[in-house]
Design an enzyme around this catalytic site. Structure first.
Site, PDB file in Angstrom:
ATOM      1  N   GLU A 217       0.846  -1.200   0.000  1.00  0.00           N
ATOM      2  CA  GLU A 217       0.000   0.000   0.000  1.00  0.00           C
ATOM      3  C   GLU A 217       0.876   1.243   0.000  1.00  0.00           C
ATOM      4  O   GLU A 217       1.815   1.354   0.783  1.00  0.00           O
ATOM      5  CB  GLU A 217      -0.892  -0.024   1.253  1.00  0.00           C
ATOM      6  N   ASP A 219       0.330   5.136   0.474  1.00  0.00           N
ATOM      7  CA  ASP A 219      -0.589   6.229   0.806  1.00  0.00           C
ATOM      8  C   ASP A 219      -0.008   7.540   0.300  1.00  0.00           C
ATOM      9  O   ASP A 219       0.874   8.133   0.928  1.00  0.00           O
ATOM     10  CB  ASP A 219      -0.807   6.301   2.325  1.00  0.00           C
ATOM     11  N   GLU A 222      -3.171  11.206   2.876  1.00  0.00           N
ATOM     12  CA  GLU A 222      -4.191  10.997   3.902  1.00  0.00           C
ATOM     13  C   GLU A 222      -4.267  12.305   4.655  1.00  0.00           C
ATOM     14  O   GLU A 222      -3.264  12.736   5.242  1.00  0.00           O
ATOM     15  CB  GLU A 222      -3.794   9.884   4.866  1.00  0.00           C
ATOM     16  N   HIS A 233       3.755   1.617   2.740  1.00  0.00           N
ATOM     17  CA  HIS A 233       3.537   0.440   3.607  1.00  0.00           C
ATOM     18  C   HIS A 233       3.879  -0.812   2.800  1.00  0.00           C
ATOM     19  O   HIS A 233       2.994  -1.444   2.205  1.00  0.00           O
ATOM     20  CB  HIS A 233       2.063   0.309   4.004  1.00  0.00           C
TER      21      HIS A 233
END
Ligand code: NAG
Ligand code: NAG
Length: 432
Positions: A217, A219, A222, A233
């Site tokens: 993942e 990101d 956010e 991640h």
């Protein structure tokens, strides 16, 4: 997604979600179109018509041929994976707008709540994915040695909200198979680095919640109007991996890096950098640029650095320069990861994250609030200026039912191709 947050999201999903996998015939699926752009330095940017699709969990999943009887994983007509696949059907979305998803040209608006018409609001908290131009599979995001930019208006995202734009290494077909003919066109196949326990994984029933759906993942964004972060991640497994038990799904030794290597200037003391009327002013729209630089400046190289820039009012705003591990950093590179995120290093760090970005990831848009932890990990304490209680989803629903985020003007391509660095200002001296 930070850990607590994703756990809350997962429990929210299992509450609302049934699921399954023939294609229902009661409601045709009509994807909202979204214009994006592909850019090169020499040729500029060219528009492409993509579409967005809501996650399968938003849909009615019922007994095939009997829309009034829901399918519940593990019982009745859906007792095991084979019977679920045979007996259950996944419907189209009757109204994207009613689920808080609207597109217009290159803009995507996500609303957390929708009015019921009697003065009250319901939680819709949509999560949607970018489909390719054919509307059948997820758009493959391959961003090594490339940059991605988008505009965001999150002026209505108060403390406790999260408007997220991120990528997961989902199967690009949504796990389309004989068991799951619906696939990406119906929003199947979600996974992320929190390894959520979902009733369906790649469109196949997850009987007794035996597995978690893990995948790499990234990101990219956010944030709300008060705080923001970007976070790789990585996971030790490629693609969608069904983890089993604490050993594989857990925080300490599990296959995925649940904490991530986050870059949030506020947590390094830059309290005036981002927010309302701050250097990056969240009261109005701005552009977020993220660059995925490789060691050899090719798309097959090793991911070495994830850079961030902002553009607002025609000015490029450099990222904050933070101090970590005795060095100055304005980006996430190996040294930054080494000195701030041992858990990320353990899963292979940027190199592993980069391999997933090279294979192709799915662009995901979501808006959500955090029942378990009030989003404190993002915007409170060390992370941001919000207090520990104002992110309570019940308070947000009461006081800010208009909570929404607008992502627009998405572009990707060669480094330096998606935004214009304005001409250097030349100072004129008065003649002596
Ligand atoms: C980060 O740590 C790894 C091993 O843990 C090491 O091989 C690498 O050289 C380090 N990189 C930097 C830039 O410190
Ligand atoms: C938290 O912030 C909200 C909104 O500004 C405020 O109403 C509330 O009193 C604050 N709570 C605490 C404990 O400071």
């Amino acid at each position: 997604m930070a850990r607590k947050a994703a756990l809350a999201a997962a429990s929210l999903l299992s509450a609302t979600l049934v699921a399954a996998q023939q294609i229902g015939t009661a409601v045709p699926e009509v994807h909202p179109k979204l214009t994006t752009q592909r850019c090169t330095v020499a040729g500029g940017c060219k528009p492409v018509t993509n579409a967005v699709v809501l996650d399968a969990a938003t849909r009615s999943i019922h007994k095939a041929g009997d829309p009034a009887t829901p399918c519940t994983v593990g019982s009745g007509a859906c007792a095991d994976a084979a019977s679920c696949a045979k007996n259950c059907a996944l419907e189209g979305i009757p109204s994207y707008a009613a689920q808080g998803v609207k597109t217009a040209g290159d803009a995507l608006t996500l609303n957390q709540f929708m009015p019921n018409g009697d003065g009250s609001y319901r939680v819709v908290t949509p999560r949607a994915y970018l489909l390719d131009a054919a509307g059948r599979d997820y758009e493959p995001m391959r961003l090594l040695n490339a940059e991605f930019s988008f505009d965001v208006d999150l002026s209505r995202l108060v403390c406790g909200m999260n408007g997220a734009l991120y990528m997961g290494e989902m199967d690009l077909t949504g796990g389309r198979s004989e068991m799951n003919p619906a696939g990406a066109a119906y929003g199947t196949g979600y996974c992320d680095a929190q390894c959520p326990t979902l009733p369906w994984i790649d469109g196949v029933a997850n009987i007794n919640n035996a597995y978690g759906a893990c995948c790499n993942e990234m990101d990219i964004w956010e944030a709300n109007a008060l705080a923001q972060t970007y976070t790789p991640h990585p996971c030790t497994k490629d693609g969608v991996y069904k983890c089993q038990g604490e050993q594989e799904c857990g925080l300490d030794n599990g296959v995925c890096d649940k904490w991530g290597a986050s870059f949030n200037p506020y947590s390094y003391g830059f309290k005036d950098y981002y927010g309302r009327d701050k250097t990056v002013n969240t009261n109005k729209k701005f552009t977020v640029v993220t660059q995925f630089l490789t060691d050899d400046k090719t798309p097959t190289g090793t991911l070495a650095e994830i850079r961030r820039l902002y553009v607002q009012d025609g000015k490029v705003i450099q990222n904050a320069v933070v101090s970590a591990g005795g060095e100055q950093h304005d980006s996430i590179n190996d040294a930054y990861v080494n000195s701030t995120a041992a858990w990320t290093v353990k899963r292979g760090g940027l190199e592993t994250m980069g391999r997933a970005i090279g294979r192709g990831m799915t662009l995901t848009f979501s808006i959500w609030a955090d029942n378990g932890g009030f989003m404190n990990w993002l915007d409170s304490g060390n992370a941001g200026p919000c207090n520990e209680t104002e992110g309570d989803p019940k308070l947000i629903q009461r006081d800010h039912p208009d909570a929404a985020v607008v992502f627009s003007n998405m572009k990707w391509g060669e480094i330096g191709s998606t935004f214009q660095a304005p001409p250097k200002c030349v100072k004129h001296r008065r003649e002596a």
